[in-house]
Design an enzyme around this catalytic site. Structure first.
Site, PDB file in Angstrom:
ATOM      1  N   SER A   2      -2.663  -4.408  15.822  1.00 45.07           N
ATOM      2  CA  SER A   2      -3.930  -3.677  15.692  1.00 45.07           C
ATOM      3  C   SER A   2      -4.389  -3.027  16.990  1.00 45.07           C
ATOM      4  O   SER A   2      -5.568  -3.120  17.355  1.00 45.07           O
ATOM      5  CB  SER A   2      -5.032  -4.583  15.137  1.00 45.07           C
ATOM      6  OG  SER A   2      -4.724  -4.988  13.830  1.00 45.07           O
ATOM      7  N   GLN A  35       0.799  -1.219   0.000  1.00 47.28           N
ATOM      8  CA  GLN A  35       0.000   0.000   0.000  1.00 47.28           C
ATOM      9  C   GLN A  35       0.838   1.277   0.000  1.00 47.28           C
ATOM     10  O   GLN A  35       0.318   2.354  -0.278  1.00 47.28           O
ATOM     11  CB  GLN A  35      -0.930   0.015   1.220  1.00 47.28           C
ATOM     12  CG  GLN A  35      -1.971  -1.096   1.202  1.00 47.28           C
ATOM     13  CD  GLN A  35      -2.844  -1.061   2.435  1.00 47.28           C
ATOM     14  OE1 GLN A  35      -2.817  -0.109   3.196  1.00 47.28           O
ATOM     15  NE2 GLN A  35      -3.630  -2.097   2.633  1.00 47.28           N
ATOM     16  N   ASN A  74       2.322   8.259  17.380  1.00 46.19           N
ATOM     17  CA  ASN A  74       2.017   7.066  18.163  1.00 46.19           C
ATOM     18  C   ASN A  74       3.060   6.736  19.229  1.00 46.19           C
ATOM     19  O   ASN A  74       2.735   6.156  20.267  1.00 46.19           O
ATOM     20  CB  ASN A  74       1.821   5.867  17.236  1.00 46.19           C
ATOM     21  CG  ASN A  74       0.516   5.945  16.454  1.00 46.19           C
ATOM     22  OD1 ASN A  74      -0.429   6.593  16.882  1.00 46.19           O
ATOM     23  ND2 ASN A  74       0.475   5.298  15.304  1.00 46.19           N
ATOM     24  N   TYR A  88       4.016 -11.041   4.075  1.00 43.83           N
ATOM     25  CA  TYR A  88       3.592  -9.666   3.818  1.00 43.83           C
ATOM     26  C   TYR A  88       4.048  -9.238   2.421  1.00 43.83           C
ATOM     27  O   TYR A  88       5.249  -9.220   2.131  1.00 43.83           O
ATOM     28  CB  TYR A  88       4.149  -8.702   4.860  1.00 43.83           C
ATOM     29  CG  TYR A  88       3.669  -8.941   6.279  1.00 43.83           C
ATOM     30  CD1 TYR A  88       2.575  -9.756   6.559  1.00 43.83           C
ATOM     31  CD2 TYR A  88       4.313  -8.343   7.353  1.00 43.83           C
ATOM     32  CE1 TYR A  88       2.146  -9.974   7.864  1.00 43.83           C
ATOM     33  CE2 TYR A  88       3.887  -8.549   8.663  1.00 43.83           C
ATOM     34  CZ  TYR A  88       2.806  -9.364   8.907  1.00 43.83           C
ATOM     35  OH  TYR A  88       2.385  -9.577  10.197  1.00 43.83           O
TER      36      TYR A  88
END
Length: 336
Positions: free
Chosen positions: A206, A27, A295, A54
């Site tokens: 996640s 992506q 983050n 991945y």
């Protein structure tokens, strides 16, 4: 950045792990991916998680390129084996001795290193005796190609079996990598207590529930352009379970808690999983360097008990807690 021991071992990893599950090689363009890795390094992150599956091995290659020139001893690199890679032939998946021993060599080549710090079984393999798998992992450790062994999304019973065999074979099983967030707590009833007993830590993925806990999705509103909920390459499917108005409405109510702690919603979500003392690290992904810098501010945050209770009250019955969900996420036959 703060650091925690991984399991009952001497290895420490950063509280925030940088992962490239849905980004590198798929992506996000390589240049942006490298910039995100460098942002992670600048922010004090030392732990990087990837997997051979991945982007069908491309993610490992991108991570290896991005880490080139860094002092290897200052990094903890984690990768995984299980899902199909390459031409996806009859032996190109699972945890057979053949696949494990061939896959570690491929991962090391792509990552540009002679060892990984933790080599992880990406799922439980119903088609291979666990004794065969753990013997293969023991040989990987003895060959110096991995320092420790971990797993991902194993049930409490599977962790117990794996730990017993690892102990007999003379190596350490020190980590489990499950999905965990304020919305998805299925590991709390069985996996976490068993892991505490066995000396296994969680490295959770996640923590922001595929972006839902950032608060950017609103009930009845269209997903922001370019967000994961609009990504047809896989992100939209992953996030669909949370794109319900009852979930999104509850999440919006958490903004007052984040405000009291002077945190963004994403920081609150990451800090929440780190309140669990069995969680060694929370994996974050990023498509832009500024997301990394935001983050990492969750590291070291202590959420007062009264605010943890308020979060529980706000989210209420939209939280997924069923411990059977762990077993349900494992393939019932070896994927091809």
């Amino acid at each position: 950045m703060e650091f925690r021991h991984l399991g009952r071992s001497g290895l420490k990893i950063s509280e925030i792990t940088y992962g490239n599950w849905l980004t590198h090689g798929s992506q996000v363009e390589n240049e942006a991916a490298v910039a995100c890795v460098h942002a992670a390094l600048d922010a004090g992150i030392s732990t990087f998680d990837t997997a051979d599956v991945y982007a069908n091995t491309a993610a490992e290659t991108v991570l290896g390129t991005a880490l080139k020139g860094q002092r290897r001893e200052s990094l903890e690199i984690l990768t995984k084996v299980y899902f199909p890679t390459g031409p996806k032939g009859h032996n190109d998946s699972g945890l057979s001795r053949k696949h494990v021993l061939e896959s570690i060599d491929g991962s090391l080549r792509r990552l540009g290193t002679d060892h990984v710090d933790v080599y992880q079984a990406h799922r439980w393999d119903v088609s291979t005796p666990v004794e065969e798998t753990m013997q293969a992992f023991a040989d990987v450790v003895r060959a110096g190609k991995a320092l420790y062994i971990g797993v991902s999304e194993w049930t409490a019973d599977q962790l117990r079996q794996g730990h017993e065999l690892a102990d007999e074979l003379g190596f350490q099983l020190i980590s489990n990598q499950p999905q965990y967030s304020a919305l998805y707590r299925v590991i709390e009833e069985q996996v976490v207590p068993t892991s505490r007993e066995l000396g296994i830590s969680q490295v959770v993925f996640s923590p922001v529930a595929q972006g839902v806990l950032t608060g950017k999705y609103t009930p009845g509103g269209a997903p922001p352009e370019g967000s994961r909920a609009t990504d047809e390459k896989g992100g939209k499917q992953m996030i669909s379970r949370w794109m319900r108005d009852d979930v999104l409405s509850r999440v919006q109510e958490l903004k007052s808690v984040a405000s009291e702690l002077q945190l963004s919603m994403a920081q609150l979500a990451v800090a929440w999983v780190l309140q669990n003392d069995n969680v060694a690290s929370a994996i974050i992904g990023a498509s832009r360097p500024e997301q990394v810098h935001e983050n990492v501010k969750a590291s070291g945050v202590k959420i007062p008990q009264e605010l943890l209770e308020r979060i529980d009250a706000v989210l209420g019955d939209v939280v997924e807690r069923d411990p059977a969900r762990t077993a349900a996420t494992s393939p019932t036959e070896r994927p091809s």
